[in-house]
Design a protein around this motif. Structure first.
Motif, PDB file in Angstrom:
ATOM      1  N   UNK A   1       0.813  -1.210   0.000  1.00 25.16           N
ATOM      2  CA  UNK A   1       0.000   0.000   0.000  1.00 25.16           C
ATOM      3  C   UNK A   1       0.849   1.264   0.000  1.00 25.16           C
TER       4      UNK A   1
ATOM      5  N   UNK B   1       1.369   6.390  -6.831  1.00 20.94           N
ATOM      6  CA  UNK B   1       0.002   6.731  -7.258  1.00 20.94           C
ATOM      7  C   UNK B   1      -0.527   5.699  -8.236  1.00 20.94           C
ATOM      8  N   UNK B   2      -0.437   4.459  -7.851  1.00 22.55           N
ATOM      9  CA  UNK B   2      -0.980   3.402  -8.688  1.00 22.55           C
ATOM     10  C   UNK B   2      -1.865   2.503  -7.840  1.00 22.55           C
ATOM     11  N   UNK B   3      -2.519   1.600  -8.521  1.00 21.82           N
ATOM     12  CA  UNK B   3      -3.456   0.709  -7.854  1.00 21.82           C
ATOM     13  C   UNK B   3      -2.734  -0.271  -6.926  1.00 21.82           C
ATOM     14  N   UNK B   4      -3.348  -0.587  -5.817  1.00 23.04           N
ATOM     15  CA  UNK B   4      -2.793  -1.575  -4.880  1.00 23.04           C
ATOM     16  C   UNK B   4      -2.711  -2.948  -5.554  1.00 23.04           C
ATOM     17  N   UNK B   5      -3.678  -3.215  -6.417  1.00 28.11           N
ATOM     18  CA  UNK B   5      -3.673  -4.507  -7.106  1.00 28.11           C
ATOM     19  C   UNK B   5      -2.462  -4.647  -8.020  1.00 28.11           C
TER      20      UNK B   5
ATOM     21  N   UNK C   1      -9.770  -1.208  -0.792  1.00 26.85           N
ATOM     22  CA  UNK C   1      -9.471  -0.860  -2.179  1.00 26.85           C
ATOM     23  C   UNK C   1     -10.284   0.336  -2.681  1.00 26.85           C
TER      24      UNK C   1
ATOM     25  N   UNK D   1      -4.882   5.596 -12.818  1.00 31.26           N
ATOM     26  CA  UNK D   1      -3.751   5.141 -12.022  1.00 31.26           C
ATOM     27  C   UNK D   1      -4.158   4.489 -10.709  1.00 31.26           C
ATOM     28  N   UNK D   2      -4.965   5.184  -9.901  1.00 30.33           N
ATOM     29  CA  UNK D   2      -5.115   4.685  -8.523  1.00 30.33           C
ATOM     30  C   UNK D   2      -6.220   3.657  -8.324  1.00 30.33           C
ATOM     31  N   UNK D   3      -7.166   3.552  -9.276  1.00 32.97           N
ATOM     32  CA  UNK D   3      -8.292   2.641  -9.024  1.00 32.97           C
ATOM     33  C   UNK D   3      -7.837   1.195  -9.082  1.00 32.97           C
ATOM     34  N   UNK D   4      -8.338   0.384  -8.127  1.00 34.67           N
ATOM     35  CA  UNK D   4      -8.053  -1.048  -8.148  1.00 34.67           C
ATOM     36  C   UNK D   4      -9.129  -1.773  -8.943  1.00 34.67           C
ATOM     37  N   UNK D   5     -10.360  -1.304  -8.773  1.00 31.47           N
ATOM     38  CA  UNK D   5     -11.484  -1.925  -9.466  1.00 31.47           C
ATOM     39  C   UNK D   5     -12.234  -0.880 -10.282  1.00 31.47           C
TER      40      UNK D   5
ATOM     41  N   UNK E   1      -9.306  -3.115 -12.553  1.00 30.71           N
ATOM     42  CA  UNK E   1      -9.044  -2.130 -13.596  1.00 30.71           C
ATOM     43  C   UNK E   1      -8.101  -2.710 -14.645  1.00 30.71           C
ATOM     44  N   UNK E   2      -7.107  -3.474 -14.182  1.00 27.71           N
ATOM     45  CA  UNK E   2      -6.141  -4.028 -15.127  1.00 27.71           C
ATOM     46  C   UNK E   2      -6.827  -4.945 -16.144  1.00 27.71           C
TER      47      UNK E   2
END
Lengths: 211, 127, 289
Positions: B40, B47-51, C30, C195-199, C214-215
């Motif tokens: 995290x 500034x990117x997704x945690x996934x 998330x 950039x920051x969204x996971x879903x 998102x990927x």
């Protein structure tokens, strides 16, 4: 307890910026009967003046996206409705008490000879009932139709009162009969009951409302 | 740890992170036992997704470069790690197999391959 | 309990619009981007979650609780930010804090003060005197001063400059650091989410188009370009939609179909590309009927 008191405080916060208007209304309520030299009219006059402020909280909310605010806070809609009823009742009672206590003193101080001096407290109680009736009809109207369109609801009690007068004249009721009918000891509990009914209706309206 | 991401390289972000951490472990810039930023933290800082960081770290873990200790964080396993050694061994074997295949296709004798291997080995160690 | 929000087959019908069969879940810890063109039903969905409007069908759980039965418990731990503020404009910043404290039993005045200072919000100014960016910050300060475990943002960045948007993104990534708190972020400015969204959950005309990581969303599509001569009937058939210009065309295609056309130039599609071409695709589809 906080569930009831805090919504009352919220409503007071809504009208807080208008405190000058409330002062002005107190001035009117005290001044007008003096000009008319009629003490008996004072309670009714003050009841009607403060009744006109009942729509304030509604119009303020409408103008300020208040429904979104309501939609976000962790309170039940019924608690918010009860808060608004209590806040209006509270403001009325304060207003009413000020007029009831100060007006006779003002008449004395300014040496105004007043009409209807003897029935002052009885008029006061009737004015209280008068306010309860107006508020009971108009508040659900405001909840259902908003601050502007909801206003027509007050015509219902006004029409009923006019109708009563008409009936009284038509059947030639004597003053004893009228006085019996206008007994505050009967009317006051009825008014309170009406307000409670009105509150239940408003809660139901608010619960079904979508915003 | 140093990571620079490009949005226009056409390489997925998780791949970029993975390759850069790998390179730093292999070059010794990241040493064994060193603590990496948490998933995290890294996501926040870049500034990117945690996934995305999760995927990069999971891949690195599977390939034996790093290890996650529950509740403590991610650590560099370093070159002494058995897993990493195995991984590198496999990489070497793959490379040699393709070298042999290529040499056969070109009709070269295996001694040529040995010679070339010695040559490159010398070149590399001179660097 | 690992999901912050779960919607199962949620629907809502109006005379002129209906939201039908919306299902998605946001795992806790998330950030979910909630996207779709204007009028897709994003705000309607958010209002359904907040029980500001009543669902016609389906089920909504927040923190594992029913959103109608346990409405107040949920809202106690939810921070909400709308595209425009919801305070009475005559209130000062300080009064806003006082009113919030009336409603949130978990309100932390010290935290609110710290945020107000941090965002340089003038305590004695009225809400109406604040800029749009300041009003947003005030909503955020409120949302973050009562121990919210879920942030719901409805188009918060419309009307914000890039600096303020970047600050918001920083705030959100900080918010989810402990892995317990989650964000549902509705927007049509998708670069914020890129950039920051996971879903991502993508709805269009009241229907769910996609929900998932998102990927996966971005890699499910490719943006293809080519000359007009490359636009064969087969290509046209396989494109979700496309646009032509004097020197060629650009279109969106499902990633698994790109192998059929090795001669076309293909690149990663942005979320914007996907929304625009999907929207366009649905329109052409309609006009063909």
């Amino acid at each position: 307890m906080k569930a009831i008191i805090n919504p009352v405080k919220y409503n007071l916060f809504l009208v807080k910026p208008y405190w000058k208007q409330y002062l002005l209304l107190v001035g009117f309520a005290l001044g007008f009967p003096l000009l008319m030299k009629d003490l008996g009219v004072a309670p009714f006059y003050s009841a009607f003046l403060i009744f006109m402020t009942v729509s304030y909280t509604f119009s303020i909310e409408e103008k300020n996206n208040g429904m979104r605010f309501i939609g976000m806070v962790p309170f039940k809609r019924s608690q918010l409705v009860i808060g608004r009823y209590l806040m209006n009742l509270m403001l009325f009672l304060i207003f009413w008490l000020i007029v009831m206590l100060i007006e006779p003193i003002l008449f004395d101080l300014l040496n105004v000879t007043a009409k209807n001096h003897e029935n002052f407290w009885q008029s006061g109680l009737l004015a209280l009932v008068y306010y309860l009736i107006l508020a009971s009809f108009s508040l659900p109207g405001f909840y259902k139709y908003g601050a502007i369109k909801g206003r027509w609801m007050i015509y219902i009690p006004l029409v009923l009162i006019v109708l009563l007068v008409f009936i009284a004249q038509f059947f030639n009721w004597d003053s004893a009969k009228l006085e019996a009918l206008l007994n505050p000891m009967v009317l006051l509990p009825a008014g309170v009951l009406l307000l409670i009914l009105s509150l239940l209706v408003s809660i139901r309206i608010m619960d079904q409302k979508e915003f | 740890m140093k990571i620079t991401l490009s949005n226009f390289s056409g390489i997925p972000i998780y791949e970029q992170i993975k390759e850069q951490i790998k390179a730093q472990i292999l070059s010794g810039a990241l040493t064994e036992g060193e603590k990496l930023p948490s998933l995290r933290e890294l996501a926040r800082d870049l500034r990117i997704s945690v996934l995305t960081t999760t995927r990069a770290y999971t891949d690195l873990e599977q390939e034996g470069y790093i290890a996650t200790i529950q509740g403590k964080g991610c650590y560099v396993l370093g070159e002494s790690s058995e897993l990493l050694k195995e991984q590198l061994l496999r990489e070497m074997e793959q490379g040699l197999i393709s070298a042999i295949k290529a040499s056969r296709a070109a009709g070269l004798d295996i001694s040529e391959v040995h010679k070339t291997l010695d040559y490159f080995n010398k070149e590399e160690s001179n660097d | 309990m690992t999901d912050a929000i779960v919607l199962s087959n949620v629907s809502k019908s109006y005379l002129d619009f209906s939201l039908s069969d919306i299902s998605f879940s946001l795992p806790k810890g998330y950030i979910m981007g909630f996207i779709g063109p204007n009028g897709a039903g994003k705000t309607t969905t958010i209002k359904l979650i907040l029980n500001m409007i009543k669902r016609s069908g389906g089920r909504i759980n927040v923190f594992g609780l029913d959103n109608q039965k346990d409405e107040t418990e949920i809202k106690l731990h939810t921070g909400v930010v709308f595209d425009s503020h919801y305070f009475f404009e005559e209130w000062t910043v300080k009064e806003v804090g006082q009113v919030m404290a009336l409603f949130f039993s978990n309100w932390q005045p010290a935290l609110f003060e710290r945020q107000v200072q941090q965002h340089q919000l003038p305590l004695n100014k009225k809400v109406s005197q604040l800029s749009k960016g300041m009003q947003l910050k005030l909503m955020l300060a409120c949302a973050l001063s009562h121990d919210a475990r879920l942030l719901i943002l409805d188009e918060p960045t419309s009307g914000l400059d890039p600096v303020a948007r970047e600050e918001l993104l920083e705030l959100l990534t900080n918010f989810i650091q402990d892995g317990e708190r989650s964000v549902l972020f509705s927007t049509h400015i998708t670069s914020d989410l890129e950039r920051i969204a996971d879903f991502i959950t993508f709805i269009h005309e009241g229907r769910l188009i996609y929900t998932g990581t998102k990927d996966d969303f971005v890699s499910a599509f490719r943006l293809v370009k080519g000359g007009l001569e490359d636009l064969s009937p087969e290509v046209k058939r396989d494109l979700i939609s496309f646009r032509t210009h004097s020197s060629g065309f650009e279109g969106l295609i499902h990633a698994e179909k790109i192998g059929l056309y090795p001669n076309l130039f293909a690149e990663d599609a942005t979320i914007d590309n996907i929304i625009v071409y999907t929207y366009k695709g649905s329109k052409t589809h309609e006009s063909n009927h």
